[in-house]
Design an enzyme around this catalytic site. Structure first.
Site, PDB file in Angstrom:
ATOM      1  N   PRO A 255      51.704  75.339  78.267  1.00 56.46           N
ATOM      2  CG  PRO A 255      51.197  77.117  79.538  1.00 56.46           C
ATOM      3  CD  PRO A 255      50.915  75.760  79.427  1.00 56.46           C
ATOM      4  CG  MET A 256      56.161  73.764  77.876  1.00 53.41           C
ATOM      5  SD  MET A 256      56.774  71.992  77.877  1.00 53.41           S
ATOM      6  CE  MET A 256      55.536  71.492  76.588  1.00 53.41           C
TER       7      MET A 256
ATOM      8  CD  GLN B  57      50.924  81.059  79.757  1.00 57.72           C
ATOM      9  OE1 GLN B  57      52.185  81.017  79.247  1.00 57.72           O
ATOM     10  NE2 GLN B  57      50.831  80.429  80.784  1.00 57.72           N
TER      11      GLN B  57
ATOM     12  CB  CYS C 201      56.868  82.731  83.604  1.00 61.21           C
ATOM     13  SG  CYS C 201      58.516  82.878  82.751  1.00 61.21           S
TER      14      CYS C 201
ATOM     15  CE  LYS D  17      51.449  75.952  83.282  1.00 59.77           C
ATOM     16  NZ  LYS D  17      52.858  76.629  83.498  1.00 59.77           N
TER      17      LYS D  17
ATOM     18  CG  HIS E 292      54.272  74.379  88.088  1.00 56.86           C
ATOM     19  ND1 HIS E 292      55.180  74.839  87.330  1.00 56.86           N
ATOM     20  CD2 HIS E 292      54.706  73.177  88.682  1.00 56.86           C
ATOM     21  CE1 HIS E 292      56.330  73.917  87.504  1.00 56.86           C
ATOM     22  NE2 HIS E 292      55.887  73.062  87.912  1.00 56.86           N
TER      23      HIS E 292
ATOM     24  N   GLY F 125      55.390  67.389  86.968  1.00 57.20           N
ATOM     25  CA  GLY F 125      56.024  66.276  87.054  1.00 57.20           C
ATOM     26  C   GLY F 125      55.016  65.029  86.909  1.00 57.20           C
TER      27      GLY F 125
ATOM     28  N   GLY G  87      53.578  68.713  80.476  1.00 56.11           N
ATOM     29  CA  GLY G  87      54.510  69.678  79.673  1.00 56.11           C
ATOM     30  C   GLY G  87      55.603  68.922  79.109  1.00 56.11           C
ATOM     31  NE  ARG G  88      59.470  69.350  83.140  1.00 57.35           N
ATOM     32  CZ  ARG G  88      59.922  69.914  84.240  1.00 57.35           C
ATOM     33  NH1 ARG G  88      61.070  70.024  84.445  1.00 57.35           N
ATOM     34  NH2 ARG G  88      58.930  69.519  85.206  1.00 57.35           N
TER      35      ARG G  88
HETATM   36  C1  LIG Z   1      60.787  74.974  77.719  1.00 57.01           C
HETATM   37  C2  LIG Z   1      59.904  75.505  78.655  1.00 57.01           C
HETATM   38  C3  LIG Z   1      59.170  76.365  78.471  1.00 57.01           C
HETATM   39  C4  LIG Z   1      58.157  77.050  79.312  1.00 57.01           C
HETATM   40  N1  LIG Z   1      57.422  77.796  79.299  1.00 57.01           N
HETATM   41  C5  LIG Z   1      56.204  78.264  79.825  1.00 57.01           C
HETATM   42  C6  LIG Z   1      55.241  79.240  79.210  1.00 57.01           C
HETATM   43  O1  LIG Z   1      55.720  80.046  78.163  1.00 57.01           O
HETATM   44  N2  LIG Z   1      54.337  79.532  80.106  1.00 57.01           N
HETATM   45  C7  LIG Z   1      54.060  78.773  81.260  1.00 57.01           C
HETATM   46  O2  LIG Z   1      53.050  79.144  81.931  1.00 57.01           O
HETATM   47  N3  LIG Z   1      54.803  77.749  81.577  1.00 57.01           N
HETATM   48  C8  LIG Z   1      55.754  77.475  80.840  1.00 57.01           C
HETATM   49  N4  LIG Z   1      56.626  76.468  81.203  1.00 57.01           N
HETATM   50  C9  LIG Z   1      56.313  75.413  82.286  1.00 57.01           C
HETATM   51  C10 LIG Z   1      55.166  74.401  81.937  1.00 57.01           C
HETATM   52  O3  LIG Z   1      54.081  75.003  81.282  1.00 57.01           O
HETATM   53  C11 LIG Z   1      54.959  73.644  83.047  1.00 57.01           C
HETATM   54  O4  LIG Z   1      54.189  74.259  83.982  1.00 57.01           O
HETATM   55  C12 LIG Z   1      56.175  72.720  83.721  1.00 57.01           C
HETATM   56  O5  LIG Z   1      57.049  72.474  82.811  1.00 57.01           O
HETATM   57  C13 LIG Z   1      55.926  71.872  84.699  1.00 57.01           C
HETATM   58  O6  LIG Z   1      55.000  70.658  84.138  1.00 57.01           O
HETATM   59  P1  LIG Z   1      55.699  69.275  83.574  1.00 57.01           P
HETATM   60  O7  LIG Z   1      56.509  68.765  84.960  1.00 57.01           O
HETATM   61  O8  LIG Z   1      54.630  68.255  83.110  1.00 57.01           O
HETATM   62  O9  LIG Z   1      56.741  69.646  82.484  1.00 57.01           O
HETATM   63  C14 LIG Z   1      57.788  75.986  80.442  1.00 57.01           C
HETATM   64  C15 LIG Z   1      58.381  74.816  80.535  1.00 57.01           C
HETATM   65  C16 LIG Z   1      59.435  74.405  79.834  1.00 57.01           C
HETATM   66  C17 LIG Z   1      60.175  72.913  79.967  1.00 57.01           C
END
Ligand SMILES: Cc1cc2nc3c(=O)[nH]c(=O)nc-3n(C[C@H](O)[C@H](O)[C@H](O)COP(=O)(O)O)c2cc1C
Length: 340
Positions: free
Chosen positions: A23-24, A76, A106, A145, A177, A219, A240-241
């Site tokens: 979720p982002m 979410q 968050c 989460k 996470h 990561g 995510g990213r």
């Molecule tokens: C722009 C952005 C917005 C995010 N918004 C949420 C969110 O709404 N809810 C959530 O649980 N995590 C949110 N996250 C965290 C991601 O879900 C994830 O836990 C985090 O980026 C680590 O994973 P990654 O390294 O694969 O990016 C967000 C991350 C980014 C980059």
């Protein structure tokens, strides 16, 4: 290539949870999810976080709109009031979502001031009560989460207690996470990079809670790594990213490499498939940019990446999709040249 077998007996959504897109906020809206879905039929997709209060008090039901093609898709929620969350979860279920996920990760000030998100890591009893209330009010999976801890908490100590509470409330699936959140002094962005990753504690939790379906997040930047982690015994991986920024690299082989399906789609296949969606969106009065902003990275690392980015960025104010057609022609040319 060997296909990884799931570590648990599973229902369909659990199978999908072997690989999920995180979720982002502001990123994984319905258009982004539709786009990601063109690459992978099997993965589980998550909405941005939606505050339970926005649904229950604000009646902002438009936030729940999505396309049928996005399934399996998890909603979410953010919140910490069991009654409100139960109602929001039930609204989510009535919209056809496949899972309700509670955000306990968050770290933003706005979320902290509402006493939800990562700050709930300090109150596992309340998280358990929230999950129990949501479960009672719905018949779909309720998941959490979370982080491995916050501030000066010792993850070895608090994470088992946290997981105990939520599994006692009936939750069967959790996404961790694998880093702490630091609530004072780090921005949400820094909180995704600065606290060190600790995958080992996530594996320890899997050993301690063998009946809990645990996905690891944080990561992971390649499908090979995701496969390796699943091969080591974790039930699922959430990205995510990297999935957002390099969708083709991350998502085009997921169905084949993680789920053992035959098909895989190229960036061109997806660009073609998105044309009809984009047109339909604009015919209904939407702006092309609302869709194409998520597609900037489609050709990342491939010939024509720069020209694609330029066309999509320059066309962000357009009201028709001519720029999209032109972008496709330009990238095709660029690919033909590099193949010659
Ligand atoms: C722009 C952005 C917005 C995010 N918004 C949420 C969110 O709404 N809810 C959530 O649980 N995590 C949110 N996250 C965290 C991601 O879900 C994830 O836990 C985090 O980026 C680590 O994973 P990654 O390294 O694969 O990016 C967000 C991350 C980014 C980059």
């Amino acid at each position: 290539m060997t296909i990884i077998e799931s570590n648990k007996n599973d229902n369909n959504i659990e199978t999908s949870a072997r690989f999920s897109v995180a979720p982002m906020m502001d990123w994984t809206d319905r258009h982004c999810r539709y786009f990601h879905r063109q690459f992978t039929k099997k993965s589980l997709l998550y909405t941005e976080m939606i505050a339970a209060a926005a649904l229950v008090q604000g009646k902002a039901y438009h936030l729940l709109d999505y396309s049928r093609e996005e399934h399996p898709v998890a909603l979410q929620l953010g919140g910490s009031d069991p009654i409100q969350l139960a109602e929001a979860a039930s609204i989510g279920e009535s919209y056809g979502y496949d899972e309700i996920n509670l955000n306990v990760g968050c770290p933003s000030d706005r979320v902290q001031s509402g006493s939800f998100g990562a700050v709930l890591m300090k109150n596992p009893r309340l998280v358990g009560a929230c999950c129990e209330a949501m479960k009672k009010n719905t018949s779909i999976d309720v998941t959490v989460k979370c982080r491995i801890g916050i501030d000066d908490q010792d993850p070895e100590e608090i994470l088992p207690e946290f997981l105990n509470h939520i599994s006692n409330s009936g939750v069967r699936r959790v996404i961790i996470h694998a880093r702490k959140a630091i609530l004072k002094g780090l921005s949400p962005k820094e909180n995704r990079d600065v606290p060190p990753l600790d995958y080992e504690i996530v594996f320890k939790m899997k050993e301690k809670f063998p009946n809990l379906h645990i996905s690891l997040n944080g990561g992971v930047t390649s499908i090979d790594t995701a496969r390796e982690l699943i091969g080591r015994g974790i039930d699922g991986v959430m990205i995510g990213r990297s999935a957002y920024q390099q969708p083709t690299q991350i998502l085009s082989n997921v169905d084949k490499d993680v789920f053992g399906e035959k098909s895989n789609r190229s960036a061109f296949d997806v660009a073609e498939l998105m044309r009809a969606y984009l047109k339909q969106h604009c015919d209904k009065g939407g702006k092309p940019h609302q869709v194409t902003r998520h597609m900037i990275g489609l050709f990342h690392g491939l010939p024509g990446a720069k020209i694609w980015r330029q066309y999509l960025s320059n066309g962000s104010g357009d009201i028709n999709i001519d720029f999209y057609e032109e972008a496709l022609v330009a990238v095709t040319d660029s690919n033909n040249k590099s193949a010659a």
